[in-house]
Design a protein around this motif. Structure first.
Motif, mmCIF file in Angstrom:
data_model
loop_
_atom_site.group_PDB
_atom_site.id
_atom_site.type_symbol
_atom_site.label_atom_id
_atom_site.label_comp_id
_atom_site.label_asym_id
_atom_site.label_seq_id
_atom_site.Cartn_x
_atom_site.Cartn_y
_atom_site.Cartn_z
ATOM 1 N N PRO A 194 0.720 -1.201 -0.141
ATOM 2 C CA PRO A 194 0.060 0.042 0.050
ATOM 3 C C PRO A 194 0.803 1.285 -0.080
ATOM 4 O O PRO A 194 0.325 2.381 -0.539
ATOM 5 C CB PRO A 194 -0.716 -0.063 1.300
ATOM 6 C CG PRO A 194 -0.776 -1.525 1.754
ATOM 7 C CD PRO A 194 0.469 -1.913 1.213
ATOM 8 N N VAL A 195 1.910 1.058 0.633
ATOM 9 C CA VAL A 195 2.924 2.198 0.917
ATOM 10 C C VAL A 195 3.443 3.061 -0.728
ATOM 11 O O VAL A 195 3.591 3.844 -1.146
ATOM 12 C CB VAL A 195 4.146 2.084 1.634
ATOM 13 C CG1 VAL A 195 4.980 3.210 1.767
ATOM 14 C CG2 VAL A 195 3.543 1.902 3.016
ATOM 15 N N GLU A 196 3.944 1.665 -1.348
ATOM 16 C CA GLU A 196 4.306 1.842 -2.811
ATOM 17 C C GLU A 196 3.338 2.394 -3.678
ATOM 18 O O GLU A 196 3.394 3.479 -4.401
ATOM 19 C CB GLU A 196 4.875 0.381 -3.577
ATOM 20 C CG GLU A 196 5.486 0.585 -4.745
ATOM 21 C CD GLU A 196 6.070 -0.685 -5.199
ATOM 22 O OE1 GLU A 196 6.650 -0.580 -6.249
ATOM 23 O OE2 GLU A 196 5.619 -1.876 -4.479
ATOM 24 N N GLU A 197 1.820 2.071 -3.428
ATOM 25 C CA GLU A 197 0.767 2.454 -4.229
ATOM 26 C C GLU A 197 0.622 4.072 -4.202
ATOM 27 O O GLU A 197 -0.096 4.434 -5.159
ATOM 28 C CB GLU A 197 -0.565 1.574 -3.938
ATOM 29 C CG GLU A 197 -0.306 0.158 -4.424
ATOM 30 C CD GLU A 197 -1.410 -0.623 -3.880
ATOM 31 O OE1 GLU A 197 -2.334 -0.103 -3.005
ATOM 32 O OE2 GLU A 197 -1.708 -1.902 -4.394
ATOM 33 N N ILE A 198 0.724 4.437 -2.807
ATOM 34 C CA ILE A 198 0.368 6.032 -2.754
ATOM 35 C C ILE A 198 1.943 7.004 -3.205
ATOM 36 O O ILE A 198 1.776 8.192 -3.065
ATOM 37 C CB ILE A 198 -0.052 6.379 -1.332
ATOM 38 C CG1 ILE A 198 1.150 5.786 -0.178
ATOM 39 C CG2 ILE A 198 -1.420 5.426 -1.222
ATOM 40 C CD1 ILE A 198 0.437 6.295 1.102
ATOM 41 N N ALA A 199 2.964 6.188 -3.217
ATOM 42 C CA ALA A 199 4.418 6.872 -3.321
ATOM 43 C C ALA A 199 4.289 7.491 -4.795
ATOM 44 O O ALA A 199 3.768 7.220 -5.816
ATOM 45 C CB ALA A 199 5.408 5.883 -3.147
ATOM 46 N N ARG A 200 4.921 8.600 -4.650
ATOM 47 C CA ARG A 200 5.340 9.279 -5.989
ATOM 48 C C ARG A 200 6.768 8.855 -6.086
ATOM 49 O O ARG A 200 7.712 9.069 -5.299
ATOM 50 C CB ARG A 200 5.007 10.701 -5.761
ATOM 51 C CG ARG A 200 5.708 11.602 -4.805
ATOM 52 C CD ARG A 200 5.504 13.020 -4.941
ATOM 53 N NE ARG A 200 6.065 13.812 -3.932
ATOM 54 C CZ ARG A 200 5.557 14.069 -2.753
ATOM 55 N NH1 ARG A 200 4.137 13.555 -2.411
ATOM 56 N NH2 ARG A 200 6.138 14.794 -1.638
ATOM 57 N N THR A 201 7.060 8.961 -7.560
ATOM 58 C CA THR A 201 8.639 8.790 -7.830
ATOM 59 C C THR A 201 9.535 9.930 -8.223
ATOM 60 O O THR A 201 8.829 10.743 -8.886
ATOM 61 C CB THR A 201 8.747 7.558 -9.047
ATOM 62 O OG1 THR A 201 7.877 6.521 -8.976
ATOM 63 C CG2 THR A 201 9.955 7.564 -9.470
#
Length: 264
Positions: A229-236
């Motif tokens: 879930p953290v990766e899903e809301i992260a921006r690159t």
């Protein structure tokens, strides 16, 4: 009179004092004619094991190569026992003291990741004391103490999850291991509009994320769970993932960590 007894005589009544090796050698030479080269304070430490000694006589806590804290005999010492290998010149943990009881780990446990839960709690308490000194005596801001607060966060995570610290800082992207799962720990003292950052190159190396927020003179679990879930809301951004604290709070909504807190 043996050197051990000479030291006790010279330092009688000085329990708690920090002693330099040079001063101790000088005093023994003046009072007993003892050759300075034969006085090795580290042979009589609670927290340091030297090869070739019986490790049954303890008077000091090793601080640095030249400074020692004089504790005296038979104190209720708590702490880790270190040994420097001649072959590698690296210090390893070979045992521990808990309330004056000494335990030497079996050889297969030495030089690995295992530090007991009692020692992790003890280290946590020591780091908290340093933090309070930095904040309230030296008037540092929490955001100026990122390394210190980060280490406390890792110890806090290890206590909460009944885990242990990774062998090296950021080893393969994780900081704590609990029940076979690799946990990346992030600790921040930023305001709620801040963000935390993950290295994209090591993101695949761990399983869970544990985010600790230091505010109002306390550590709060902002998020603990799967990294997905953290990766899903992260921006690159270049080679990093950036995650807003506000979004993490939303992920955390409804979660109850009271059962973890009760384990301390």
């Amino acid at each position: 009179m043996k050197i051990y007894d000479q030291i006790k005589q010279v330092l009688e009544g000085r329990e708690g004092d920090i002693i330099t090796a040079g001063d101790l050698k000088h005093q023994l030479q003046l009072l007993h004619g003892t050759k300075p080269g034969s006085v090795i304070p580290s042979d009589f430490c609670y927290n340091r094991f030297n090869a070739g000694i019986t490790f049954t006589k303890h008077l000091f806590e090793y601080l640095t190569k030249s400074t020692y804290k004089y504790l005296g005999e038979n104190v209720t010492y708590t702490g880790l026992i270190y040994h420097k290998s001649k072959s590698t010149q690296e210090e390893v943990v070979i045992g521990e003291w808990r309330d004056g009881v000494k335990t030497i780990y079996p050889s297969e446990m030495q030089d690995n990741d295992t530090i007991s839960a009692d020692q992790i709690k003890h280290l946590y308490e020591e780091y908290i004391r340093v933090l309070r000194f930095e904040l309230h005596v030296l008037s540092c801001q929490p955001t100026e103490l990122r390394h210190l607060i980060g280490r406390i966060g890792e110890l806090y995570c290890a206590m909460m999850t009944n885990g242990h610290l990774a062998r090296e800082t950021n080893q393969h992207g994780f900081d704590v291991v609990s029940q076979g799962r690799l946990i990346s720990v992030k600790t921040t003292a930023q305001q709620s509009n801040g963000c935390i950052v993950f290295n994209k190159n090591t993101f695949e190396k761990f399983d869970d994320v544990f985010v600790v927020h230091y505010r109002d003179d306390d550590f709060h679990i902002l998020y603990y769970g799967s990294k997905t879930p953290v990766e899903e809301i992260a921006r690159t951004y270049k080679n990093t993932y950036e995650v807003d604290l506000g979004q993490l709070k939303k992920l955390n909504s409804g979660k109850d960590y009271s059962s973890l807190v009760s384990t301390i």
